[in-house]
Design a protein around this motif. Structure first.
Motif, PDB file in Angstrom:
ATOM      1  N   MET A 163       0.844  -1.176   0.000  1.00 49.85           N
ATOM      2  CA  MET A 163       0.000   0.000   0.000  1.00 49.85           C
ATOM      3  C   MET A 163       0.891   1.243   0.000  1.00 49.85           C
ATOM      4  N   VAL A 164       0.517   2.202  -0.827  1.00 48.85           N
ATOM      5  CA  VAL A 164       1.328   3.397  -1.018  1.00 48.85           C
ATOM      6  C   VAL A 164       1.443   4.228   0.257  1.00 48.85           C
ATOM      7  N   LEU A 165       0.412   4.238   1.079  1.00 43.68           N
ATOM      8  CA  LEU A 165       0.465   5.003   2.333  1.00 43.68           C
ATOM      9  C   LEU A 165       1.496   4.407   3.288  1.00 43.68           C
ATOM     10  N   ILE A 166       1.611   3.099   3.293  1.00 47.34           N
ATOM     11  CA  ILE A 166       2.629   2.434   4.129  1.00 47.34           C
ATOM     12  C   ILE A 166       4.018   2.777   3.620  1.00 47.34           C
ATOM     13  N   SER A 167       4.191   2.775   2.305  1.00 47.78           N
ATOM     14  CA  SER A 167       5.480   3.127   1.711  1.00 47.78           C
ATOM     15  C   SER A 167       5.893   4.546   2.102  1.00 47.78           C
ATOM     16  N   PHE A 168       4.945   5.483   2.009  1.00 44.52           N
ATOM     17  CA  PHE A 168       5.240   6.865   2.405  1.00 44.52           C
ATOM     18  C   PHE A 168       5.581   6.939   3.884  1.00 44.52           C
ATOM     19  N   SER A 169       4.805   6.253   4.706  1.00 44.47           N
ATOM     20  CA  SER A 169       5.019   6.257   6.154  1.00 44.47           C
ATOM     21  C   SER A 169       6.396   5.701   6.512  1.00 44.47           C
ATOM     22  N   ASN A 170       6.771   4.596   5.891  1.00 41.58           N
ATOM     23  CA  ASN A 170       8.081   3.993   6.167  1.00 41.58           C
ATOM     24  C   ASN A 170       9.220   4.924   5.773  1.00 41.58           C
ATOM     25  N   SER A 171       9.082   5.588   4.634  1.00 41.39           N
ATOM     26  CA  SER A 171      10.112   6.537   4.197  1.00 41.39           C
ATOM     27  C   SER A 171      10.194   7.732   5.137  1.00 41.39           C
ATOM     28  N   LEU A 172       9.043   8.181   5.588  1.00 40.82           N
ATOM     29  CA  LEU A 172       8.986   9.315   6.505  1.00 40.82           C
ATOM     30  C   LEU A 172       9.713   9.003   7.813  1.00 40.82           C
ATOM     31  N   ALA A 220       7.038   7.373  -3.175  1.00 40.69           N
ATOM     32  CA  ALA A 220       6.005   6.409  -2.780  1.00 40.69           C
ATOM     33  C   ALA A 220       5.064   6.141  -3.950  1.00 40.69           C
ATOM     34  N   GLU A 221       4.709   7.199  -4.681  1.00 33.92           N
ATOM     35  CA  GLU A 221       3.840   7.031  -5.853  1.00 33.92           C
ATOM     36  C   GLU A 221       4.528   6.175  -6.916  1.00 33.92           C
ATOM     37  N   GLN A 222       5.788   6.470  -7.181  1.00 32.06           N
ATOM     38  CA  GLN A 222       6.532   5.701  -8.176  1.00 32.06           C
ATOM     39  C   GLN A 222       6.633   4.228  -7.779  1.00 32.06           C
ATOM     40  N   SER A 223       6.924   3.972  -6.523  1.00 27.88           N
ATOM     41  CA  SER A 223       7.044   2.594  -6.039  1.00 27.88           C
ATOM     42  C   SER A 223       5.743   1.818  -6.217  1.00 27.88           C
ATOM     43  N   ALA A 224       4.622   2.519  -6.103  1.00 30.31           N
ATOM     44  CA  ALA A 224       3.309   1.880  -6.227  1.00 30.31           C
ATOM     45  C   ALA A 224       2.803   1.881  -7.671  1.00 30.31           C
ATOM     46  N   GLY A 225       3.566   2.477  -8.570  1.00 29.29           N
ATOM     47  CA  GLY A 225       3.151   2.541  -9.967  1.00 29.29           C
ATOM     48  C   GLY A 225       2.048   3.555 -10.226  1.00 29.29           C
ATOM     49  N   LEU A 226       1.954   4.557  -9.349  1.00 25.32           N
ATOM     50  CA  LEU A 226       0.932   5.598  -9.493  1.00 25.32           C
ATOM     51  C   LEU A 226       1.503   6.807 -10.224  1.00 25.32           C
ATOM     52  N   ASP A 227       0.631   7.507 -10.928  1.00 27.05           N
ATOM     53  CA  ASP A 227       1.030   8.761 -11.551  1.00 27.05           C
ATOM     54  C   ASP A 227       1.278   9.803 -10.467  1.00 27.05           C
ATOM     55  N   GLU A 228       2.107  10.780 -10.807  1.00 31.21           N
ATOM     56  CA  GLU A 228       2.418  11.839  -9.854  1.00 31.21           C
ATOM     57  C   GLU A 228       1.142  12.576  -9.444  1.00 31.21           C
ATOM     58  N   GLY A 229       0.983  12.788  -8.138  1.00 31.88           N
ATOM     59  CA  GLY A 229      -0.163  13.508  -7.610  1.00 31.88           C
ATOM     60  C   GLY A 229      -1.310  12.618  -7.152  1.00 31.88           C
ATOM     61  N   LYS A 230      -1.249  11.330  -7.468  1.00 31.88           N
ATOM     62  CA  LYS A 230      -2.358  10.424  -7.139  1.00 31.88           C
ATOM     63  C   LYS A 230      -2.457  10.117  -5.644  1.00 31.88           C
ATOM     64  N   LEU A 231      -1.399  10.325  -4.889  1.00 32.90           N
ATOM     65  CA  LEU A 231      -1.424  10.079  -3.447  1.00 32.90           C
ATOM     66  C   LEU A 231      -1.945  11.291  -2.676  1.00 32.90           C
ATOM     67  N   ASN A 232      -1.914  12.448  -3.294  1.00 28.23           N
ATOM     68  CA  ASN A 232      -2.185  13.696  -2.578  1.00 28.23           C
ATOM     69  C   ASN A 232      -3.522  13.738  -1.848  1.00 28.23           C
TER      70      ASN A 232
END
Length: 83
Positions: A1-10, A28-40
């Motif tokens: 999950m992208v939120l976990i990836s962001f949290s771990n990096s943080l 985090a978006e790149q790792s999850a294969g999401l386009d830029e801005g999709k996590l915002n």
């Protein structure tokens, strides 16, 4: 999950500048294969409970690292309970 990836990096970053926050979100978006801005929007809702508001990166910086981590953890725990 992208939120976990962001949290771990943080958790492991010492740099909590806006530039660093932008890079953490982008990575985090790149790792999850999401386009830029999709996590915002999901990240904004997790942190503020709102779908719109002040700039996300600035909001994260103002919340501070500890409070940001706590709010993300709370959301992840809530998601885990619904699974």
């Amino acid at each position: 999950m992208v939120l976990i990836s962001f949290s771990n990096s943080l958790k492991v970053t010492d740099d909590f500048s806006i530039d660093s926050i932008v890079n953490l979100i982008h990575n985090a978006e790149q790792s999850a294969g999401l386009d830029e801005g999709k996590l915002n929007q999901g990240l904004r809702i997790a942190l503020t409970g709102m779908r719109s508001g002040a700039g996300l990166h600035e909001t994260i910086e103002l919340l501070g690292k500890e409070r940001t981590e706590q709010r993300i953890e709370k959301v992840l725990e809530a998601i885990d309970k619904i699974k």
